[in-house]
Design an enzyme around this catalytic site. Structure first.
Site, PDB file in Angstrom:
ATOM      1  N   HIS A 382       0.813  -1.215   0.000  1.00  0.00           N
ATOM      2  CA  HIS A 382       0.000   0.000   0.000  1.00  0.00           C
ATOM      3  C   HIS A 382       0.847   1.265   0.000  1.00  0.00           C
ATOM      4  CE1 HIS A 382      -3.646   2.127   0.065  1.00  0.00           C
ATOM      5  NE2 HIS A 382      -4.337   1.377   0.890  1.00  0.00           N
ATOM      6  N   ARG A 383       2.129   1.159   0.306  1.00  0.00           N
ATOM      7  CA  ARG A 383       3.000   2.332   0.259  1.00  0.00           C
ATOM      8  C   ARG A 383       3.230   2.798  -1.173  1.00  0.00           C
ATOM      9  NH1 ARG A 383       8.124  -0.091   3.238  1.00  0.00           N
ATOM     10  NH2 ARG A 383       7.624  -1.645   1.618  1.00  0.00           N
TER      11      ARG A 383
END
Length: 409
Positions: A382-383
């Site tokens: 998700h980064r």
């Protein structure tokens, strides 16, 4: 001059390894390029080639030794007629030793072990010393069978048949409910230890999120049958996995924001699409890479994937063949799995879990029909990738698979 042979770094993640087997013995002549040993790394068991020529004068680390740090001297290479040194000339961290080295054929005496507390000089291998300490056996009560009376592992084993008092076992991280007699203890291999460490790091340090989609496979299966029917004398056989590799690669070209890697300073966007495919090997898995998969034909991918998988299971991959992929796939469809989520393979930002195709009821307009449906689950860092982008990529993949002729044009 004598030259040290060092424990090589055979992959970027390798910090230590296990010396699985020596293929040369002390006194053997070695030429540059000769395979001298097999090293068990975090990825596979790999062959180590000599870079110099000479005579293998002394083996410093014996077969079976684990946890040997990279750049630790494992043997000494000498020139013909040169005296064999008793120890390495390289300053390096001490490595575990599976057993004491025998005397070399030149007659040079083995290195002496340190004196015991009583002041007596007792020659003993590190493994034998540890075994004796764990079993509560006094070294001075044993008779060594090695060179110069050196105490070896077998001497400790012969010196005790049933110890009067067993040493207290170290507390186990996981309590064992069954009695000790029913437990079979299998030491973790180097590969298993590194897999455990890296997957733990991935799940604890990489914020995973998951997106799943159902994909109809009937059109793809029909195309596969037609393509394989054209093969002359079974010259090739395209699998569903081969077609999924190509479909994933094309989806990454269509939605390139998923073909990325996150670093603290920047996000890396890759032009090449290099697909790492998970292959099960004894005691673990490895991910050989189909490079530039978007630009290869299904036949090329099929031939290359079969070759890589075969050599992966035999431990014959070169480091560049399993290092540096940009995205991974894990296919457990052949096991009848309905759905699963895979763990991201750092530093990559995504992995696709491919489950089994099965007959399911689907709604088309106002009608109910039967179709072969597969659930695919995308695990994403998700980064680097947000939810909407992950969903967009999965939709692109579904469109490609359900309209598979884009795989051959």
């Amino acid at each position: 001059m004598a030259t040290d042979i060092l424990m090589p770094a055979l992959s970027p993640t390798m910090t230590e390894g296990k010396l699985a087997r020596w293929l040369k013995a002390e006194g053997d002549t070695v030429s540059a390029g000769d395979v001298i040993a097999e090293i068990e790394t975090d990825k596979a068991t790999m062959e180590v080639e000599a870079v110099d020529e000479g005579i293998l004068g002394r083996i410093l680390i014996q077969e079976g030794a684990e946890g040997i740090p990279v750049n630790t001297p494992i043997a000494v290479l000498v020139e013909d007629g040169e005296a064999v040194p008793e120890a390495s000339s390289t300053q390096a961290p001490a490595a575990p030793t599976a057993e004491a080295a025998p005397a070399v054929s030149t007659g040079t005496a083995p290195a002496k072990a340190p004196a015991e507390e009583k002041g007596e000089r007792i020659f003993v291998s590190p493994l034998a010393r540890r075994m004796a300490r764990e079993r509560g056996i006094a070294l001075d009560a044993l008779t060594g069978s090695g060179p110069n009376g050196r105490i070896l592992k077998r001497d400790v084993e012969k010196g005790v048949t049933a110890p009067k008092t067993a040493p207290k076992a170290a507390p186990s991280a996981t309590p064992v409910a069954a009695s000790e007699e029913t437990v079979r203890r299998v030491p973790n291999s180097t590969m298993r230890k590194v897999i455990a460490r890296r997957l733990t790091e991935s799940k604890t340090q990489v914020p995973h999120f998951y997106v799943s989609v159902d994909i109809e496979l009937d059109a793809l299966l029909e195309l596969r049958s037609k393509l394989n029917a054209t093969a002359q004398e079974n010259s090739f056989k395209i699998s569903v996995n081969d077609m999924m590799i190509k479909a994933v690669a094309l989806a990454l070209k269509k939605v390139p924001g998923v073909n990325v890697q996150f670093t603290d300073a920047e996000t890396l966007h890759f032009e090449n699409v290099d697909i790492s495919m998970a292959v099960s090997v004894p005691d673990g898995l490895i991910t050989p890479i189909i490079r530039n998969a978007d630009r290869k034909s299904l036949r090329q991918i099929s031939v290359e994937a079969k070759d890589l998988a075969k050599r992966a299971r035999a431990g014959k991959l070169k480091p560049e063949e399993f290092q540096g992929g940009t995205f991974s796939i894990s296919n457990m469809g052949m096991f009848g799995v309905r759905e699963f989520a895979a763990i991201i393979n750092p530093p990559q930002a995504g992995i696709l879990a491919i489950a089994s195709g099965e007959k399911r009821a689907v709604v088309r307009g106002s009608e109910i029909a039967v179709a072969t449906v597969m659930t695919a689950t995308l695990s994403v860092d998700h980064r680097a990738v947000d939810g909407a982008l992950g969903a967009e990529w999965l939709n692109a993949l579904r469109d490609i698979v359900q309209n598979p002729y884009t795989l051959v044009v």
